[in-house]
Motif scaffolding. Structure first.
Motif, PDB file in Angstrom:
ATOM      1  N   LEU A  39       0.831  -1.208   0.000  1.00 16.56           N
ATOM      2  CA  LEU A  39       0.000   0.000   0.000  1.00 16.56           C
ATOM      3  C   LEU A  39       0.865   1.256   0.000  1.00 16.56           C
ATOM      4  N   GLU A  96      -0.826   4.523  -1.772  1.00 16.26           N
ATOM      5  CA  GLU A  96      -2.192   4.548  -1.247  1.00 16.26           C
ATOM      6  C   GLU A  96      -2.258   4.985   0.211  1.00 16.26           C
ATOM      7  N   ALA A 129       2.569   1.709  -3.390  1.00 16.23           N
ATOM      8  CA  ALA A 129       1.624   2.150  -4.416  1.00 16.23           C
ATOM      9  C   ALA A 129       1.147   3.584  -4.169  1.00 16.23           C
TER      10      ALA A 129
END
Length: 57
Positions: free
Chosen positions: A35, A40, A38
């Protein structure tokens, strides 16, 4: 986690605080790393969540 029978936690609080299996911890940490990679989640959220995961050990 056993929820009934011998060796099972005697109350929900014990069940909630039972140690998570090492594989589960590793899986959660790997997902958390993905996460962050990425984009995010940010670094601060990563640190907070990682600490919570490691506190389960």
């Amino acid at each position: 986690m056993k929820l009934s029978g011998p060796g099972a936690p005697t109350c929900p609080a014990q069940a909630a605080h039972a140690a998570a299996p090492a594989g589960d911890i590793a899986s959660h940490l790997a997902t958390l790393d993905q996460l962050r990679a990425a984009g995010e989640i940010g670094d601060e959220e990563y640190r907070v969540r990682r600490t919570k995961i490691l506190d389960r050990l």
